[in-house]
Design an enzyme around this catalytic site. Structure first.
Site, PDB file in Angstrom:
ATOM      1  N   ASP A 106       6.040  18.178  -3.849  1.00 21.44           N
ATOM      2  CA  ASP A 106       6.381  16.824  -3.388  1.00 21.44           C
ATOM      3  C   ASP A 106       6.328  15.847  -4.540  1.00 21.44           C
ATOM      4  OD1 ASP A 106       3.894  15.396  -3.703  1.00 21.44           O
ATOM      5  OD2 ASP A 106       3.228  15.972  -1.705  1.00 21.44           O
ATOM      6  N   SER A 107       6.716  14.634  -4.230  1.00 22.55           N
ATOM      7  CA  SER A 107       6.741  13.470  -5.134  1.00 22.55           C
ATOM      8  C   SER A 107       8.163  13.143  -5.568  1.00 22.55           C
ATOM      9  CB  SER A 107       5.839  13.643  -6.364  1.00 22.55           C
ATOM     10  OG  SER A 107       4.482  13.730  -5.942  1.00 22.55           O
ATOM     11  N   TYR A 128      -9.613  15.865   1.922  1.00 22.03           N
ATOM     12  CA  TYR A 128     -10.221  15.200   0.781  1.00 22.03           C
ATOM     13  C   TYR A 128     -11.632  15.759   0.752  1.00 22.03           C
ATOM     14  CZ  TYR A 128      -6.503  11.784  -0.111  1.00 22.03           C
ATOM     15  OH  TYR A 128      -5.324  11.179  -0.451  1.00 22.03           O
ATOM     16  N   THR A 138      -6.560  18.483  -1.418  1.00 26.17           N
ATOM     17  CA  THR A 138      -5.991  17.571  -2.422  1.00 26.17           C
ATOM     18  C   THR A 138      -7.002  17.345  -3.546  1.00 26.17           C
ATOM     19  OG1 THR A 138      -4.624  16.523  -0.756  1.00 26.17           O
ATOM     20  CG2 THR A 138      -5.017  15.261  -2.773  1.00 26.17           C
ATOM     21  N   TYR A 175       0.831  -1.207   0.000  1.00 17.89           N
ATOM     22  CA  TYR A 175       0.000   0.000   0.000  1.00 17.89           C
ATOM     23  C   TYR A 175       0.866   1.259   0.000  1.00 17.89           C
ATOM     24  CZ  TYR A 175      -3.116   3.664   1.575  1.00 17.89           C
ATOM     25  OH  TYR A 175      -3.799   4.844   1.673  1.00 17.89           O
ATOM     26  N   GLN A 204      -5.092  18.486   5.830  1.00 12.49           N
ATOM     27  CA  GLN A 204      -5.354  18.160   4.414  1.00 12.49           C
ATOM     28  C   GLN A 204      -6.788  17.692   4.252  1.00 12.49           C
ATOM     29  OE1 GLN A 204      -5.418  14.487   3.348  1.00 12.49           O
ATOM     30  NE2 GLN A 204      -6.326  15.214   1.430  1.00 12.49           N
ATOM     31  N   LYS A 251      -3.431  20.955  -3.674  1.00 12.80           N
ATOM     32  CA  LYS A 251      -2.387  19.939  -3.853  1.00 12.80           C
ATOM     33  C   LYS A 251      -2.725  19.034  -5.042  1.00 12.80           C
ATOM     34  CE  LYS A 251      -0.082  16.192  -1.244  1.00 12.80           C
ATOM     35  NZ  LYS A 251      -0.665  14.910  -1.634  1.00 12.80           N
ATOM     36  N   ARG A 259      -4.633   0.716  -8.906  1.00 15.98           N
ATOM     37  CA  ARG A 259      -3.395   0.416  -8.165  1.00 15.98           C
ATOM     38  C   ARG A 259      -3.236  -1.095  -8.031  1.00 15.98           C
ATOM     39  NH1 ARG A 259      -3.783   4.822  -3.173  1.00 15.98           N
ATOM     40  NH2 ARG A 259      -3.832   6.700  -4.467  1.00 15.98           N
ATOM     41  N   HIS A 272       1.083  13.036  -6.350  1.00 13.83           N
ATOM     42  CA  HIS A 272       0.653  12.088  -5.321  1.00 13.83           C
ATOM     43  C   HIS A 272       1.623  10.900  -5.247  1.00 13.83           C
ATOM     44  CE1 HIS A 272      -3.149  11.591  -2.874  1.00 13.83           C
ATOM     45  NE2 HIS A 272      -2.595  10.419  -2.643  1.00 13.83           N
ATOM     46  N   ARG A 321       6.867   9.109   1.499  1.00 19.71           N
ATOM     47  CA  ARG A 321       7.140   7.711   1.869  1.00 19.71           C
ATOM     48  C   ARG A 321       8.291   7.504   2.860  1.00 19.71           C
ATOM     49  NH1 ARG A 321       5.592   7.180  -3.717  1.00 19.71           N
ATOM     50  NH2 ARG A 321       3.897   5.694  -4.031  1.00 19.71           N
ATOM     51  N   SER A 366      -3.829  14.114   7.385  1.00 23.89           N
ATOM     52  CA  SER A 366      -4.742  13.678   6.321  1.00 23.89           C
ATOM     53  C   SER A 366      -6.184  13.563   6.821  1.00 23.89           C
ATOM     54  CB  SER A 366      -4.282  12.315   5.800  1.00 23.89           C
ATOM     55  OG  SER A 366      -5.292  11.714   5.021  1.00 23.89           O
ATOM     56  N   ARG A 383      13.865  12.346  -1.691  1.00 19.52           N
ATOM     57  CA  ARG A 383      14.489  11.280  -0.890  1.00 19.52           C
ATOM     58  C   ARG A 383      15.747  11.740  -0.162  1.00 19.52           C
ATOM     59  NH1 ARG A 383      10.270  10.015  -1.816  1.00 19.52           N
ATOM     60  NH2 ARG A 383       9.389   8.158  -2.803  1.00 19.52           N
TER      61      ARG A 383
HETATM   62  C1  FNR Z   1      -0.211   9.431   0.250  1.00 18.21           C
HETATM   63  N1  FNR Z   1      -0.532  10.719  -0.174  1.00 18.21           N
HETATM   64  C2  FNR Z   1      -1.649  11.347   0.346  1.00 18.21           C
HETATM   65  N2  FNR Z   1      -1.946  12.622  -0.025  1.00 18.21           N
HETATM   66  C3  FNR Z   1      -2.994  13.272   0.516  1.00 18.21           C
HETATM   67  O1  FNR Z   1      -3.241  14.414   0.159  1.00 18.21           O
HETATM   68  N3  FNR Z   1      -3.776  12.638   1.460  1.00 18.21           N
HETATM   69  C4  FNR Z   1      -3.548  11.366   1.883  1.00 18.21           C
HETATM   70  O2  FNR Z   1      -4.256  10.836   2.721  1.00 18.21           O
HETATM   71  C5  FNR Z   1      -2.466  10.680   1.288  1.00 18.21           C
HETATM   72  N4  FNR Z   1      -2.190   9.391   1.641  1.00 18.21           N
HETATM   73  C6  FNR Z   1      -1.063   8.764   1.166  1.00 18.21           C
HETATM   74  C7  FNR Z   1      -0.747   7.491   1.621  1.00 18.21           C
HETATM   75  C8  FNR Z   1       0.436   6.876   1.198  1.00 18.21           C
HETATM   76  C9  FNR Z   1       0.775   5.521   1.722  1.00 18.21           C
HETATM   77  C10 FNR Z   1       1.309   7.560   0.311  1.00 18.21           C
HETATM   78  C11 FNR Z   1       2.628   6.960  -0.124  1.00 18.21           C
HETATM   79  C12 FNR Z   1       0.980   8.816  -0.159  1.00 18.21           C
HETATM   80  C13 FNR Z   1       0.361  11.461  -1.079  1.00 18.21           C
HETATM   81  C14 FNR Z   1       1.437  12.208  -0.283  1.00 18.21           C
HETATM   82  O3  FNR Z   1       0.900  13.285   0.409  1.00 18.21           O
HETATM   83  C15 FNR Z   1       2.554  12.740  -1.212  1.00 18.21           C
HETATM   84  O4  FNR Z   1       1.986  13.490  -2.260  1.00 18.21           O
HETATM   85  C16 FNR Z   1       3.406  11.603  -1.785  1.00 18.21           C
HETATM   86  O5  FNR Z   1       3.719  10.672  -0.779  1.00 18.21           O
HETATM   87  C17 FNR Z   1       4.685  12.134  -2.409  1.00 18.21           C
HETATM   88  O6  FNR Z   1       5.397  11.111  -3.040  1.00 18.21           O
HETATM   89  P1  FNR Z   1       6.681  10.398  -2.365  1.00 18.21           P
HETATM   90  O7  FNR Z   1       7.747  11.454  -2.234  1.00 18.21           O
HETATM   91  O8  FNR Z   1       6.253   9.861  -1.068  1.00 18.21           O
HETATM   92  O9  FNR Z   1       7.060   9.321  -3.330  1.00 18.21           O
END
Ligand code: FNR
Length: 378
Positions: free
Chosen positions: A306-307, A143, A169, A37, A141, A251, A178, A275, A330, A119, A310
């Site tokens: 973001d995204s 939804y 978001t 996940y 944040q 976002k 997915r 995301h 992550r 979140s 690392r």
């Molecule tokens: C997310 N992301 C996310 N974004 C958001 O606005 N609300 C949420 O609840 C979540 N939940 C969520 C769960 C998991 C397991 C992941 C990996 C990501 C997206 C998050 O905020 C962000 O945009 C990404 O994680 C950025 O990518 P990297 O850098 O983690 O790869």
């Protein structure tokens, strides 16, 4: 320094924050469902790869003898001074990787003065996480649910609990294809894990024929229905403005015209993000979208990113290309899975130390000194 000195005394960190091994270490302790996940992306994973490739194409061009021994990493966002240009990205249902979930994350973020963006899909309530974070800066944040009263209730609770800034978001109005989750028929919400915020909200509960305690499956289905497949438009953004009297960011912005629309809609900022490659398979790397967007709207509103972040070098590159701050995703979730609050702290402190050193060694004293001139593109 602390890590090196501890090493001299024979103590090494509980786990490695090497970005190339952190994910593997987490996969060793998490269940396959939880790991899948967190680590998984949309479709073939092409967007996740594009996120990293975009970073790899940019190289830092270090400058010498610039007096960068003393550095100040602080930055200002919406009138508040942050100690570093880094926030914790909103991540839903964090109890799937650690039982203390968002409470542990809130404590770790607060200890470092880093804003945690809570979140809507948090496993702990808005109020519980606020309490765990104490005096730490907190953002919320959203939804955006299809039910306006539920939306109003959630936002009113977040405001009352001291969340200063709202991140709406837009890219997840329905869940993407997915395969990692589909193959295991895994959705944390449907497992009954981490449903506290949506199911505890009084306006939501008022919609249910029976309390969730008596009929959990249909309560969860009702919640999923309210938050997925929504059909909002730009014209409805004034509703959010009416419900939130603090700064608002959108976002999931990836197109320069959407960034301009955010400005026209009176928003205070945007997060350039795909995301983490979890929504549109085959989308452009988020960093590739950043320079054009920052150039178009960076003087008018705050641009966050973001995204794929690392390393400290990644933070530097995103700031040089126009982001005011970045969201870490992550990696901190892997830290949470490996060692709870301490794990989040270790990941965050390591990233910040790495960024501090990379900033200085490349010849900069402050984030504000960074510009595209600090980079070379292959
Ligand atoms: C997310 N992301 C996310 N974004 C958001 O606005 N609300 C949420 O609840 C979540 N939940 C969520 C769960 C998991 C397991 C992941 C990996 C990501 C997206 C998050 O905020 C962000 O945009 C990404 O994680 C950025 O990518 P990297 O850098 O983690 O790869």
């Amino acid at each position: 320094n602390e890590i090196y000195l501890q090493g001299l005394a024979g103590t090494t960190p509980a786990f490695s924050t090497d970005p190339t091994t952190l994910d593997g270490a987490a996969s060793g302790v998490l269940t396959p469902e939880a790991y899948g996940y967190v680590a998984g992306g949309a479709g073939s994973g092409a967007t996740m790869h594009a996120n990293r490739e975009a970073f790899d194409r940019w190289k830092i061009v270090p400058r010498m003898l610039t007096g960068a021994t003393e550095r100040d990493l602080s930055t200002t966002l919406f009138g508040a001074t942050l100690p570093v240009p880094v926030l914790l990205a909103p991540i839903g249902v964090q109890t799937i990787v650690h039982p203390e979930g968002e409470l542990a994350t809130a404590r770790a973020a607060a200890a470092l003065g880093v804003p945690m963006i809570l979140s809507t899909a948090s496993a702990h309530t808005i109020e519980e996480v606020a309490e765990a974070g104490g005096d730490g800066p907190r953002w919320f944040q959203l939804y955006w649910p299809s039910d306006d009263e539920v939306c109003a209730s959630i936002l009113a609770r977040a405001r009352a609990a001291g969340y200063s800034t709202l991140v709406v978001t837009l890219d997840t109005w329905t869940l993407a294809w997915r395969p990692q989750d589909l193959d295991r028929a895994y959705l944390p919400f449907l497992k009954g894990e981490g449903t506290a915020i949506p199911l505890s909200d009084p306006a939501f509960r008022a919609r249910l024929p029976r309390p969730p305690e008596e009929d959990l499956p249909s309560a969860i289905l009702q919640w999923v229905g309210m938050f997925t497949g929504t059909d909002h438009t730009w014209e409805q953004l004034p509703l959010i403005r009416k419900l939130w009297d603090g700064p608002i960011l959108l976002k999931g912005i990836q197109h320069v015209d959407d960034a301009r629309r955010a400005v026209a809609a009176g928003m205070d900022g945007i997060v350039v993000s795909n995301h983490g490659g979890r929504q549109v398979d085959g989308a452009l790397g988020a960093l590739d979208a950043l320079p054009g967007i920052a150039q178009a709207v960076g003087e008018k509103i705050e641009v966050l990113f973001d995204s794929g972040v690392r390393t400290g070098a990644d933070v530097l590159k995103a700031l040089a290309l126009g982001a005011k701050a970045v969201l870490l995703g992550r990696p901190f979730v892997y830290g949470l899975g490996l060692a709870g609050e301490e794990g989040v702290r270790h990941v965050l402190r390591s990233l910040l130390a790495d960024f501090d050193l990379t900033l200085g060694l490349s010849g900069h004293r402050r984030p504000a000194e960074l510009s595209p001139a600090a980079l070379h593109r292959d």
